[in-house]
Design a protein around this motif. Structure first.
Motif, PDB file in Angstrom:
ATOM      1  N   LEU A 141     110.650   4.590  24.970  1.00 28.23           N
ATOM      2  CA  LEU A 141     110.597   4.378  23.522  1.00 28.23           C
ATOM      3  C   LEU A 141     111.697   3.437  23.037  1.00 28.23           C
ATOM      4  N   ARG A 142     112.812   3.439  23.755  1.00 28.01           N
ATOM      5  CA  ARG A 142     113.915   2.532  23.412  1.00 28.01           C
ATOM      6  C   ARG A 142     113.693   1.144  23.971  1.00 28.01           C
ATOM      7  N   GLY A 143     112.581   0.940  24.682  1.00 28.44           N
ATOM      8  CA  GLY A 143     112.297  -0.373  25.248  1.00 28.44           C
ATOM      9  C   GLY A 143     112.752  -0.515  26.679  1.00 28.44           C
ATOM     10  N   GLY A 144     112.982   0.585  27.354  1.00 28.47           N
ATOM     11  CA  GLY A 144     113.429   0.528  28.745  1.00 28.47           C
ATOM     12  C   GLY A 144     114.942   0.481  28.833  1.00 28.47           C
ATOM     13  N   ILE A 145     115.436   0.395  30.042  1.00 22.91           N
ATOM     14  CA  ILE A 145     116.877   0.336  30.274  1.00 22.91           C
ATOM     15  C   ILE A 145     117.278  -1.135  30.346  1.00 22.91           C
ATOM     16  N   PRO A 146     118.085  -1.606  29.396  1.00 24.86           N
ATOM     17  CA  PRO A 146     118.492  -3.019  29.422  1.00 24.86           C
ATOM     18  C   PRO A 146     119.218  -3.359  30.722  1.00 24.86           C
ATOM     19  N   GLN A 147     119.063  -4.577  31.176  1.00 23.98           N
ATOM     20  CA  GLN A 147     119.672  -5.023  32.425  1.00 23.98           C
ATOM     21  C   GLN A 147     121.181  -4.816  32.423  1.00 23.98           C
ATOM     22  N   ALA A 148     121.817  -5.007  31.277  1.00 21.07           N
ATOM     23  CA  ALA A 148     123.284  -4.857  31.199  1.00 21.07           C
ATOM     24  C   ALA A 148     123.712  -3.440  31.565  1.00 21.07           C
ATOM     25  N   GLU A 149     122.884  -2.430  31.252  1.00 22.19           N
ATOM     26  CA  GLU A 149     123.245  -1.043  31.549  1.00 22.19           C
ATOM     27  C   GLU A 149     123.006  -0.695  33.009  1.00 22.19           C
ATOM     28  N   VAL A 190     112.474  22.281  33.113  1.00 21.97           N
ATOM     29  CA  VAL A 190     113.197  21.290  33.917  1.00 21.97           C
ATOM     30  C   VAL A 190     112.351  20.033  34.096  1.00 21.97           C
ATOM     31  N   LEU A 191     111.064  20.201  34.354  1.00 17.04           N
ATOM     32  CA  LEU A 191     110.186  19.026  34.463  1.00 17.04           C
ATOM     33  C   LEU A 191     110.142  18.269  33.141  1.00 17.04           C
ATOM     34  N   ALA A 192     110.106  19.012  32.030  1.00 15.22           N
ATOM     35  CA  ALA A 192     110.064  18.393  30.704  1.00 15.22           C
ATOM     36  C   ALA A 192     111.355  17.637  30.400  1.00 15.22           C
ATOM     37  N   MET A 193     112.495  18.108  30.918  1.00 20.27           N
ATOM     38  CA  MET A 193     113.750  17.374  30.713  1.00 20.27           C
ATOM     39  C   MET A 193     113.672  15.989  31.345  1.00 20.27           C
ATOM     40  N   ALA A 194     113.168  15.924  32.581  1.00 20.18           N
ATOM     41  CA  ALA A 194     113.042  14.633  33.259  1.00 20.18           C
ATOM     42  C   ALA A 194     112.026  13.748  32.531  1.00 20.18           C
ATOM     43  N   LEU A 195     110.911  14.319  32.162  1.00 21.98           N
ATOM     44  CA  LEU A 195     109.888  13.560  31.442  1.00 21.98           C
ATOM     45  C   LEU A 195     110.419  13.086  30.089  1.00 21.98           C
ATOM     46  N   GLY A 196     111.174  13.934  29.400  1.00 23.37           N
ATOM     47  CA  GLY A 196     111.768  13.562  28.112  1.00 23.37           C
ATOM     48  C   GLY A 196     112.728  12.392  28.250  1.00 23.37           C
ATOM     49  N   GLY A 197     113.515  12.363  29.315  1.00 20.24           N
ATOM     50  CA  GLY A 197     114.414  11.241  29.561  1.00 20.24           C
ATOM     51  C   GLY A 197     113.647   9.947  29.786  1.00 20.24           C
ATOM     52  N   LEU A 198     112.558  10.037  30.536  1.00 17.44           N
ATOM     53  CA  LEU A 198     111.727   8.863  30.787  1.00 17.44           C
ATOM     54  C   LEU A 198     111.072   8.371  29.498  1.00 17.44           C
TER      55      LEU A 198
END
Length: 183
Positions: free
Chosen positions: A97-105, A84-92
């Motif tokens: 890696l994708r460059g963060g969450i774009p402002q539009a999202e 479960v901890l790895a799921m949260a870390l994997g999402g982060l």
């Protein structure tokens, strides 16, 4: 960048298959109970105790199943909790890696705005309440969607199919009721 739903579904199926083959079926909601137990034991020392007979708790829920949950609270670095901890870390990590969450999202989706307005706090409160209700129901049912529906159906458990039918039978009318306006 988004993942095609077919590729994502195949990858998710592969992960579930490998988990069942190599370790055990995936389930997540119990780990919230374990986290609650860890916090409660830190606030109220002695909630979980280790005796010659095994690990137990003064809390009936943690003590059930021969202290299975109490043991997980006492030694949380087990496969399920780390998963479960790895799921949260994997999402982060994925977001980074994708460059963060774009402002539009980060803006409120048009469908939500059309039905409930543009208040972020209202959206956060609804998400929290919905998550709480789902988690509460998962604990009443003895497992969550990943345990009952996904792992259960993959193992052809009748309870998995019944849970899936019930989940969709509830989700579809609630969605139609809540989201009457289209974006």
């Amino acid at each position: 960048m988004s993942l095609n739903w077919k590729a994502g579904g195949l990858m998710l199926g592969l992960v579930f298959f490998l988990a069942v083959l190599l370790v055990k079926p995936i389930g997540v909601s119990t780990q919230f109970v374990i986290l609650d137990g860890i916090i409660a034991d830190a606030v109220f020392p002695g909630l979980v105790t280790e005796t010659a007979e095994g690990t137990t708790s003064t809390n009936a829920y943690l003590a059930k199943s021969d202290g299975k949950y109490a043991k997980a609270v006492a030694s949380p670095l087990n496969y399920s909790f780390v998963f479960v901890l790895a799921m949260a870390l994997g999402g982060l990590v994925s977001a980074k890696l994708r460059g963060g969450i774009p402002q539009a999202e980060r803006t409120i989706p048009a469908l939500w705005r059309a039905n409930f307005g543009g208040c972020r706090m209202k959206r956060y409160a609804a998400a929290f309440l919905g998550g709480f209700i789902v988690l509460y129901g998962a604990r009443l049912a003895g497992g969550c969607t990943s345990g009952h529906m996904m792992s259960g159906m993959m193992q052809t458990a009748l309870s998995g199919y019944i849970f899936a039918a019930g989940a969709f039978a509830a989700a579809i009318p609630v969605s139609l009721l809540l989201f009457k306006k289209e974006a």
